[in-house]
Design a protein around this motif. Sequence first.
Motif, PDB file in Angstrom:
ATOM      1  N   ASP A  16       7.975 -22.792 -10.624  1.00  0.00           N
ATOM      2  CA  ASP A  16       7.922 -23.524 -11.877  1.00  0.00           C
ATOM      3  C   ASP A  16       9.247 -24.245 -12.079  1.00  0.00           C
ATOM      4  OD1 ASP A  16       7.653 -24.456 -14.456  1.00  0.00           O
ATOM      5  OD2 ASP A  16       6.905 -22.572 -15.279  1.00  0.00           O
ATOM      6  N   ASP A  45       9.274 -25.125 -26.620  1.00  0.00           N
ATOM      7  CA  ASP A  45       7.938 -25.108 -26.025  1.00  0.00           C
ATOM      8  C   ASP A  45       7.998 -25.620 -24.591  1.00  0.00           C
ATOM      9  OD1 ASP A  45       7.574 -28.091 -26.039  1.00  0.00           O
ATOM     10  OD2 ASP A  45       7.684 -27.774 -28.199  1.00  0.00           O
ATOM     11  N   ARG A  46       6.891 -25.450 -23.873  1.00  0.00           N
ATOM     12  CA  ARG A  46       6.870 -25.818 -22.454  1.00  0.00           C
ATOM     13  C   ARG A  46       7.111 -27.316 -22.247  1.00  0.00           C
ATOM     14  NH1 ARG A  46       6.152 -24.139 -17.620  1.00  0.00           N
ATOM     15  NH2 ARG A  46       5.141 -25.407 -16.016  1.00  0.00           N
ATOM     16  N   ASP A  59       0.847 -26.198 -28.773  1.00  0.00           N
ATOM     17  CA  ASP A  59       0.848 -24.732 -28.799  1.00  0.00           C
ATOM     18  C   ASP A  59       1.661 -24.200 -29.976  1.00  0.00           C
ATOM     19  OD1 ASP A  59       3.138 -25.756 -27.643  1.00  0.00           O
ATOM     20  OD2 ASP A  59       3.273 -24.226 -26.077  1.00  0.00           O
ATOM     21  N   PRO A  86       1.909 -30.755 -21.317  1.00  0.00           N
ATOM     22  CA  PRO A  86       1.778 -29.402 -20.802  1.00  0.00           C
ATOM     23  C   PRO A  86       0.309 -29.009 -20.635  1.00  0.00           C
ATOM     24  CG  PRO A  86       2.061 -29.297 -23.154  1.00  0.00           C
ATOM     25  CD  PRO A  86       1.982 -30.771 -22.791  1.00  0.00           C
ATOM     26  N   ASP A  87       0.072 -28.036 -19.778  1.00  0.00           N
ATOM     27  CA  ASP A  87      -1.257 -27.445 -19.640  1.00  0.00           C
ATOM     28  C   ASP A  87      -1.160 -26.017 -20.159  1.00  0.00           C
ATOM     29  OD1 ASP A  87      -3.714 -26.471 -18.975  1.00  0.00           O
ATOM     30  OD2 ASP A  87      -3.518 -26.739 -16.820  1.00  0.00           O
ATOM     31  N   ASN A  88      -1.789 -25.743 -21.290  1.00  0.00           N
ATOM     32  CA  ASN A  88      -1.788 -24.401 -21.854  1.00  0.00           C
ATOM     33  C   ASN A  88      -3.071 -24.211 -22.661  1.00  0.00           C
ATOM     34  OD1 ASN A  88      -1.308 -25.516 -24.515  1.00  0.00           O
ATOM     35  ND2 ASN A  88       0.857 -25.728 -23.948  1.00  0.00           N
ATOM     36  N   PRO A  89      -3.370 -22.992 -23.093  1.00  0.00           N
ATOM     37  CA  PRO A  89      -4.622 -22.745 -23.804  1.00  0.00           C
ATOM     38  C   PRO A  89      -4.815 -23.616 -25.049  1.00  0.00           C
ATOM     39  CG  PRO A  89      -3.664 -20.672 -23.103  1.00  0.00           C
ATOM     40  CD  PRO A  89      -2.647 -21.731 -22.796  1.00  0.00           C
ATOM     41  N   ARG A 132      -5.893 -27.053 -23.924  1.00  0.00           N
ATOM     42  CA  ARG A 132      -7.268 -26.986 -23.419  1.00  0.00           C
ATOM     43  C   ARG A 132      -8.267 -26.873 -24.578  1.00  0.00           C
ATOM     44  NH1 ARG A 132      -8.129 -26.243 -18.034  1.00  0.00           N
ATOM     45  NH2 ARG A 132      -6.254 -26.004 -16.747  1.00  0.00           N
ATOM     46  N   GLU A 189     -10.753 -24.124 -18.221  1.00  0.00           N
ATOM     47  CA  GLU A 189      -9.898 -23.667 -17.131  1.00  0.00           C
ATOM     48  C   GLU A 189     -10.765 -23.275 -15.951  1.00  0.00           C
ATOM     49  OE1 GLU A 189      -5.996 -20.790 -16.538  1.00  0.00           O
ATOM     50  OE2 GLU A 189      -7.255 -20.627 -18.324  1.00  0.00           O
ATOM     51  N   ASP A 218       0.346 -30.967 -15.750  1.00  0.00           N
ATOM     52  CA  ASP A 218       1.329 -30.068 -16.341  1.00  0.00           C
ATOM     53  C   ASP A 218       2.690 -30.437 -15.781  1.00  0.00           C
ATOM     54  OD1 ASP A 218       2.102 -27.627 -17.852  1.00  0.00           O
ATOM     55  OD2 ASP A 218       2.581 -26.843 -15.858  1.00  0.00           O
TER      56      ASP A 218
END
Length: 341
Positions: free
Chosen positions: A40, A54-55, A99, A179-182, A185, A192, A203
């Motif tokens: 990562d 955050d990411r 997020d 970003p790719d996160n829940p 999505r 996913e 991401d």
Amino acid sequence: MSDVATADAVITGLGSAVRGLDGPLRLLGALPDGHRTAADPVGRLTGRGLRYKDRATKLAMVAAQDALRAAGLVDESGGLTVPGESVGVSASTNYGNTDTVCETVRTIAESTYLGTSPMMLPATSSNVVASWVAITHGLRGANVTLCNGPTSGLDAVNWARLLVVSGRAERMLVVGVEPDNPAVRHVTGVAEGRADGVPDLFDGAVALVVESGASAAARGVRALAVLGPYARRGRHAQAVAEVRRRRPGPVGLWCVPEHPEGVRAPAAGLGAGVGSAVPVHDLAALYGPSSGALGVLQCAAGVAWLSGRPDEMVLASAGTGDAGGDDASAALLLAGAGGAV
């Protein structure tokens, strides 16, 4: 041949933060198999304060650091080599801190505002990415964030150019990140673990440095590409036609919007010769839906393609406009540093 020193705006540095991608010049190819298990890039960050970022912000910080270093704006220790007020930030992200926002809303719903953290609330602002990048590197110039749908990335590049040309900033750092996160999505409805051959959400982050040709020449740095005309219109064909009208000549590579079905670039003058096809580069198909990061990804890929092709041009386009149900389409031309501007 052009004199780059007279160009309104040039690109002098690139940076990236994408799993499995060892640099922005690799954006012309697909990500390797198993890239999701690669190291990562956020792991490269050190120091205090990362817990509350955050990411998207962390990814942007990695890409920004590389772009600034590549452009010679920071030294090996990370210190700026130019006055901080001479560098601004233009960031593009549509889902960057989704997020954080969703978690804050959930907390308020369950525990009222008393359950929120004073460290997290500032991170719910949509400009958090651009702000933290600026704070981290002491960039005190103009600071803008674009959350403008599919065209957002190219819009951010154009705003950087406008700020440079107008004299509001000598140079601009442009960052495109998603970003790719829940939470993302959930908002986008992308499940996913999709079928084989269907890429996950993008991401990562890509950054580039935009400055005037005179600034680059004064600092003695090489221009990687020249920013050409930009247009934003209701239809894709209209946006492309406008930039082609303002800058005619053969285009060697066409970076297409996400979901380009039914979208066609006007053929007149696009190819290297009569009837020749223009190579198409679909970054969303390679790396997954990229939303606000796409336009910056396209520009970075265009710079990679122009390396060794100083007299060529790249057409970047994002948003399908009426053809695909988007509210608009944007187009931008990049020229090699040896070509006409």
